[in-house]
Design an enzyme around this catalytic site. Structure first.
Site, PDB file in Angstrom:
ATOM      1  N   ARG A  57     -34.864 -20.548   2.391  1.00  0.00           N
ATOM      2  CA  ARG A  57     -33.655 -21.088   3.044  1.00  0.00           C
ATOM      3  C   ARG A  57     -32.492 -21.106   2.050  1.00  0.00           C
ATOM      4  O   ARG A  57     -31.364 -20.832   2.380  1.00  0.00           O
ATOM      5  CB  ARG A  57     -33.873 -22.522   3.556  1.00  0.00           C
ATOM      6  CG  ARG A  57     -35.144 -22.778   4.300  1.00  0.00           C
ATOM      7  CD  ARG A  57     -35.001 -22.564   5.787  1.00  0.00           C
ATOM      8  NE  ARG A  57     -35.179 -21.177   6.166  1.00  0.00           N
ATOM      9  CZ  ARG A  57     -36.338 -20.484   6.051  1.00  0.00           C
ATOM     10  NH1 ARG A  57     -37.393 -21.018   5.507  1.00  0.00           N
ATOM     11  NH2 ARG A  57     -36.413 -19.245   6.450  1.00  0.00           N
ATOM     12  N   ASN A  93     -26.708 -30.379   9.301  1.00  0.00           N
ATOM     13  CA  ASN A  93     -27.085 -29.096   8.701  1.00  0.00           C
ATOM     14  C   ASN A  93     -27.215 -29.220   7.192  1.00  0.00           C
ATOM     15  O   ASN A  93     -26.427 -29.906   6.551  1.00  0.00           O
ATOM     16  CB  ASN A  93     -26.056 -28.022   9.066  1.00  0.00           C
ATOM     17  CG  ASN A  93     -26.038 -27.783  10.562  1.00  0.00           C
ATOM     18  OD1 ASN A  93     -27.018 -28.080  11.243  1.00  0.00           O
ATOM     19  ND2 ASN A  93     -24.930 -27.271  11.069  1.00  0.00           N
ATOM     20  N   VAL A  94     -28.187 -28.515   6.650  1.00  0.00           N
ATOM     21  CA  VAL A  94     -28.413 -28.561   5.209  1.00  0.00           C
ATOM     22  C   VAL A  94     -27.843 -27.317   4.519  1.00  0.00           C
ATOM     23  O   VAL A  94     -27.973 -27.161   3.311  1.00  0.00           O
ATOM     24  CB  VAL A  94     -29.909 -28.744   4.869  1.00  0.00           C
ATOM     25  CG1 VAL A  94     -30.378 -30.126   5.297  1.00  0.00           C
ATOM     26  CG2 VAL A  94     -30.768 -27.660   5.515  1.00  0.00           C
ATOM     27  N   HIS A 109     -28.379 -35.065   6.471  1.00  0.00           N
ATOM     28  CA  HIS A 109     -29.729 -34.578   6.146  1.00  0.00           C
ATOM     29  C   HIS A 109     -29.766 -33.853   4.795  1.00  0.00           C
ATOM     30  O   HIS A 109     -30.700 -33.104   4.515  1.00  0.00           O
ATOM     31  CB  HIS A 109     -30.249 -33.655   7.261  1.00  0.00           C
ATOM     32  CG  HIS A 109     -30.536 -34.384   8.537  1.00  0.00           C
ATOM     33  ND1 HIS A 109     -30.787 -33.765   9.733  1.00  0.00           N
ATOM     34  CD2 HIS A 109     -30.625 -35.720   8.797  1.00  0.00           C
ATOM     35  CE1 HIS A 109     -31.005 -34.683  10.681  1.00  0.00           C
ATOM     36  NE2 HIS A 109     -30.901 -35.869  10.139  1.00  0.00           N
ATOM     37  N   CYS A 120     -36.681 -39.349 -11.739  1.00  0.00           N
ATOM     38  CA  CYS A 120     -35.551 -40.107 -12.304  1.00  0.00           C
ATOM     39  C   CYS A 120     -34.353 -40.173 -11.361  1.00  0.00           C
ATOM     40  O   CYS A 120     -33.379 -40.852 -11.649  1.00  0.00           O
ATOM     41  CB  CYS A 120     -35.134 -39.536 -13.652  1.00  0.00           C
ATOM     42  SG  CYS A 120     -34.219 -37.972 -13.540  1.00  0.00           S
ATOM     43  N   GLY A 177     -23.625 -28.118  18.895  1.00  0.00           N
ATOM     44  CA  GLY A 177     -24.799 -27.351  18.487  1.00  0.00           C
ATOM     45  C   GLY A 177     -25.972 -28.181  18.020  1.00  0.00           C
ATOM     46  O   GLY A 177     -26.633 -27.822  17.049  1.00  0.00           O
TER      47      GLY A 177
END
Ligand code: APR
Length: 239
Positions: A57, A93-94, A109, A120, A177
Site C-alpha cells: 500500500r 483514508n490513509v 485513521h 517509544c 465516498g
C-alpha cells in the site's frame, strides 16, 4: 449561525486516483481477511504478513496523484477561509492525497506515509522504505520494527476531540465516498444531521447510513464533488 462546513471522505474519494477501495465484492481487503492484516492481534501473530501488505500500500502511494475531488476540497477550504467561514476536513483514508493536494485534514485513521514505534511512540515520515521483506528499525530507541501509523480495527481513531468540536459547530456536512459501515466515522453523518446541519452524501451506491433527509449525490467523486463545491459556495455567498 456562522457557517461551518464539515466534509468526511472515505475510500471512494481516492478511487478516481486509482487507489483501490477498502472492501471488494467479497468483503475482503485485496484477498486478505481484514482481521489478519488490520488488527493489533494480526500484527502480533504475523508481522511479516501485515508488513508486506502495508508495504504494498505504501509503495502504491508513489504512483497515485490527487484527483479533481481532492482539488475541489482545497478550493472549498481556501474560499471558506477567505469568507470567514469555518471548515473541517476529516478523512478515513490513509493515503496522503488530501495533504498532497494542499488541504488541512484530520486523518482519523492515520497515514501510510508515517511509521510509528510501538515501544517509544516515535513517529517518522517515511516514503522511501517500501521493501515488503525488510522491516524499518526505530532510530530513536533501536526497536527492531516500526509499524504503519494507521488505526487498526479495535484501536482508537485520531482527532476525535477535534472532530467532535467541529460537529458541534457544523451547519453543512458532506460524506464523500464512504460506505458508512465503520464506526465511529460512520456516525458523523448522523451526528451532523441530529445537530441540524444540512447533509449531502456522495457515493456510487447509497451507503448503509443514508437517511431520507440527506441529499444523495450518486456518481464518481471526481465528477460530483467539484460541482457540489461550486453550488455550496454560491449558496453561502447568497448567489
Ligand atoms: N466516487 C465516489 N464514491 C465511490 C467511488 C467513486 N469513484 N468509488 C467507490 N465509491 C464509494 C462506494 O460506493 C462505497 O460507498 O466509496 C465507498 C467505499 O467504501 P469502503 O471501501 O467501505 O471505504 P470506507 O467507507 O472509506 O471504509 C472505511 O474501513 O476498515 C476501514 O480504515 C478503513 O478507512 C477505512 C474504513
Amino acid at each position: 449561525m456562522q457557517p461551518h462546513v464539515v466534509v468526511l471522505t472515505g475510500a471512494g474519494a481516492s478511487a478516481d486516483s486509482g487507489v483501490r477501495t477498502f472492501r471488494d465484492a467479497g468483503g475482503t481487503w485485496e484477498g486478505h481477511d481484514v482481521l489478519q492484516v488490520a488488527t493489533p492481534e494480526g500484527w502480533r501473530r504475523d508481522r511479516r504478513l501485515v508488513w508486506s501488505f502495508y508495504q504494498a500500500r505504501r509503495a502504491q502511494l508513489r504512483e497515485v496523484e490527487p484527483n479533481a475531488a481532492h482539488v475541489a476540497l482545497v478550493r472549498l477550504e481556501r474560499e471558506l477561509e477567505a469568507a470567514g467561514h469555518g471548515f473541517t476536513l476529516v478523512s478515513q483514508n490513509v493515503d496522503d492525497l488530501h495533504r498532497r493536494a494542499g488541504s488541512t485534514v484530520i486523518e482519523m485513521h492515520g497515514n501510510l506515509a508515517r511509521l510509528r514505534c510501538e515501544r517509544c511512540g516515535a513517529t517518522v515520515e517515511d516514503r522511501d522504505h517500501v521493501d515488503p521483506e525488510v522491516f524499518v528499525p526505530c532510530d530513536a530507541c533501536g526497536h527492531d520494527a516500526l509499524r504503519p501509523d494507521v488505526v487498526w480495527f479495535g484501536e482508537l481513531p485520531f482527532g476525535l476531540d477535534e472532530i467532535e468540536r467541529a460537529l458541534r459547530r457544523c451547519t453543512h456536512f458532506a460524506a464523500i465516498g464512504t460506505s458508512g459501515q465503520v464506526y465511529p466515522a460512520a456516525g458523523l453523518l448522523e451526528a451532523a444531521r441530529a445537530g441540524g446541519a444540512r447533509t449531502w452524501v456522495n457515493a456510487l451506491e447509497a451507503p448503509a447510513n443514508l437517511h431520507p433527509d440527506d441529499r444523495f449525490l450518486p456518481g464518481r467523486a471526481g465528477e460530483v464533488v467539484p460541482g457540489w463545491v461550486d453550488g455550496l459556495l454560491a449558496d453561502l455567498a447568497g448567489r
